[in-house]
Design an enzyme around this catalytic site. Structure first.
Site, PDB file in Angstrom:
ATOM      1  N   HIS A 119       0.873  -1.178   0.000  1.00 21.65           N
ATOM      2  CA  HIS A 119       0.000   0.000   0.000  1.00 21.65           C
ATOM      3  C   HIS A 119       0.914   1.234   0.000  1.00 21.65           C
ATOM      4  CE1 HIS A 119      -2.775   2.975   1.756  1.00 21.65           C
ATOM      5  NE2 HIS A 119      -3.761   2.197   1.363  1.00 21.65           N
ATOM      6  N   ASP A 196       2.854  -4.690   7.974  1.00 20.09           N
ATOM      7  CA  ASP A 196       1.685  -3.816   7.874  1.00 20.09           C
ATOM      8  C   ASP A 196       0.464  -4.734   7.953  1.00 20.09           C
ATOM      9  OD1 ASP A 196      -0.481  -2.370   7.028  1.00 20.09           O
ATOM     10  OD2 ASP A 196       0.385  -1.755   5.118  1.00 20.09           O
ATOM     11  N   GLN A 199      -4.680  -5.209   6.681  1.00 23.27           N
ATOM     12  CA  GLN A 199      -5.679  -6.112   6.082  1.00 23.27           C
ATOM     13  C   GLN A 199      -5.711  -7.480   6.753  1.00 23.27           C
ATOM     14  OE1 GLN A 199      -7.918  -5.086   4.150  1.00 23.27           O
ATOM     15  NE2 GLN A 199      -7.040  -3.143   3.487  1.00 23.27           N
ATOM     16  N   LYS A 222     -10.575  -0.435  10.227  1.00 26.03           N
ATOM     17  CA  LYS A 222     -10.703  -1.613   9.351  1.00 26.03           C
ATOM     18  C   LYS A 222     -11.057  -2.868  10.157  1.00 26.03           C
ATOM     19  CE  LYS A 222      -7.252   0.005   5.995  1.00 26.03           C
ATOM     20  NZ  LYS A 222      -8.037   0.534   4.898  1.00 26.03           N
ATOM     21  N   CYS A 365      -4.624   2.654  -3.766  1.00 24.71           N
ATOM     22  CA  CYS A 365      -3.371   3.093  -3.128  1.00 24.71           C
ATOM     23  C   CYS A 365      -2.282   2.032  -3.278  1.00 24.71           C
ATOM     24  CB  CYS A 365      -3.567   3.443  -1.652  1.00 24.71           C
ATOM     25  SG  CYS A 365      -4.760   4.743  -1.391  1.00 24.71           S
TER      26      CYS A 365
HETATM   27  N1  PLP Z   1      -1.867  -0.726   4.646  1.00 22.04           N
HETATM   28  C1  PLP Z   1      -2.789  -1.405   3.954  1.00 22.04           C
HETATM   29  C2  PLP Z   1      -2.452  -2.786   3.473  1.00 22.04           C
HETATM   30  C3  PLP Z   1      -4.030  -0.849   3.698  1.00 22.04           C
HETATM   31  O1  PLP Z   1      -4.942  -1.531   3.006  1.00 22.04           O
HETATM   32  C4  PLP Z   1      -4.301   0.466   4.180  1.00 22.04           C
HETATM   33  C5  PLP Z   1      -5.589   1.110   3.900  1.00 22.04           C
HETATM   34  O2  PLP Z   1      -6.292   0.757   2.982  1.00 22.04           O
HETATM   35  C6  PLP Z   1      -3.303   1.119   4.906  1.00 22.04           C
HETATM   36  C7  PLP Z   1      -2.106   0.498   5.126  1.00 22.04           C
HETATM   37  C8  PLP Z   1      -3.523   2.506   5.441  1.00 22.04           C
HETATM   38  O3  PLP Z   1      -4.485   2.507   6.420  1.00 22.04           O
HETATM   39  P1  PLP Z   1      -5.027   3.896   7.017  1.00 22.04           P
HETATM   40  O4  PLP Z   1      -5.524   4.687   5.847  1.00 22.04           O
HETATM   41  O5  PLP Z   1      -6.119   3.463   7.944  1.00 22.04           O
HETATM   42  O6  PLP Z   1      -3.903   4.550   7.714  1.00 22.04           O
END
Ligand code: PLP
Length: 407
Positions: A119, A196, A199, A222, A365
């Site tokens: 991401h 990270d 998900q 999420k 993203c």
């Molecule tokens: N990492 C992953 C794999 C994501 O899918 C997302 C959001 O879609 C993020 C990081 C970023 O999350 P946030 O926008 O809640 O900070």
């Protein structure tokens, strides 16, 4: 605890109030569970005060609620201590925190290894660190079906790798990273591992000690909790060796006109008034998640994902992005992305919306991953514990309509 999707759906006020809604965008934001809303309301109406500052009873109640939420997160992640839990505003803030604070312990030429499947929030902070201090940023490529090409892991890591920062689970393909392989290779060369987990966490509690990683980041919105709250877990020794990221109230030992000293973690990394009620709500959501029968939920999520893939494969010209788990044993989260050549994902999503289906279309993203897969955008269905076969059937039927209307 009932794992039935209808019973679970009833526990989500927005979904209960909108029976016609087929919500298939939980990878972007899940719906909030009643326990989290109740906890926020209870906190704001009985214990609202600032934390780590007051000595009156109301402030002590706020302190207790905030620190209890930290303990809930520690239980959810099986962390060794609640002091390893830093509250942030979300996964993005957690990843930036590591890129700054851990990043400040790196030298020019030290390598940070990420992957093409990240991401943007696990891409951009490292590019910024590279531009700021001259780290060497290396990228693990993905294979034609969007999987991390771990055959290239050792070569890409090299001998000066200090950190491997990877997604635990892709927000586009749903692929889970083979963490054991990554951790073994990274620790062999003395590199740390950051996952990270944005998900991964919506699909159940995680065990950071069993994973063997060094940092873990996720967002509350999420995983059925409030927005504007996130978590960074880090091993205590690593957090203690890191300088702060943001400066301000609450993160200091002592401030003189010329210099300051730092509080111990986790407070060192929580400058200013933290998102107190959001933390309390997240703690309640995670306590609720800990009470769920995950094997039954995973079985339903997997069956829905398989039914969706089978249905999508019957649509002429449609291209699935990522592994086909109806023909392979690979592990995936119930996130399915696809491309229908000639149809723009935004147009598809608009037609789906007219049929009460909420799905995301675009680059998610993850532009480097989409470029590697040869598309600019795609449509994504992401399944959560409150989805059922009616949602999948409605999606497949509405996609048929979309194809007829848009071609
Ligand atoms: N990492 C992953 C794999 C994501 O899918 C997302 C959001 O879609 C993020 C990081 C970023 O999350 P946030 O926008 O809640 O900070």
């Amino acid at each position: 605890m009932n794992a039935d999707a209808t019973a679970l759906r009833a526990e989500f006020p927005l979904l209960a109030a909108a029976p016609e809604l087929h919500y298939l965008d939980s990878a972007a934001t899940s719906q909030i569970h009643r326990s989290a809303l109740d906890a926020v309301l209870h906190h704001e109406t009985t214990s609202r005060a600032n934390v780590s500052r007051g000595t009156y009873r109301l402030a002590e109640a706020a302190d207790l609620a905030y620190e209890n939420a930290r303990r809930s997160v520690a239980r959810f992640l099986n962390a060794a201590s609640a002091d390893e839990i830093v509250f942030t505003s979300g996964a993005t803030a957690s990843l930036n925190l590591v890129a700054h604070a851990f990043g400040n312990t790196l030298q020019a030429g030290d390598r940070v290894l990420i992957s093409e499947a990240e991401h943007h929030s696990n891409f951009v902070p490292w590019q910024m660190l590279r531009d700021r201090i001259g780290i060497d940023l290396a990228v693990i490529p993905v294979t034609a079906d969007g999987r991390l090409d771990l055959a290239q892991l050792s070569e890409r890591m090299g001998s000066r790798c200090r950190l491997v920062a990877l997604t635990h689970c892709s927000n586009v393909t749903g692929e889970w990273t083979d963490v054991d392989t990554v951790v073994a290779a990274a620790h062999q060369v003395g590199a740390r591992v950051l996952l990270d987990g944005a998900q991964a966490v919506p699909h159940g509690p995680q065990d950071v000690r069993a994973l063997g990683v060094d940092f873990y980041a996720f967002s509350g919105h999420k995983c059925f909790g409030p927005g504007a709250i996130g978590v960074l877990w880090g091993r205590q020794k690593l957090l203690a060796a890191m300088p702060p990221f943001l400066g301000g109230g609450g993160m200091i030992g002592e401030v003189t006109p010329t210099r300051s000293t730092w509080a111990e973690p986790p407070h060192r990394f929580e400058a200013g008034t933290p998102p107190i009620a959001q933390a309390v709500g997240l703690g309640a959501a995670l306590d609720w998640m800990l009470s769920l029968p995950w094997p039954a939920i995973h079985a339903r999520e997997k069956a829905l994902c398989q039914a969706l893939i089978e249905g999508l494969k019957r649509i002429p010209d449609l291209r699935l992005l990522g592994i086909d788990t109806t023909t392979s044993n690979s592990k995936r989260a119930p996130i399915v992305s696809f491309d229908i050549p000639g149809l723009h994902p935004h147009d598809i999503c608009q037609v789906l919306d007219a049929h009460h289906l909420a799905l995301r279309g675009g680059h998610h993203c993850a532009q480097p991953l989409l470029a590697a897969l040869g598309v600019e955008g795609c449509t994504r269905a992401s399944i959560a514990l409150y989805n059922d076969t009616a949602d999948i059937d409605a999606l497949l039927a509405a996609l048929d309509v979309a194809r007829r209307e848009l071609t």
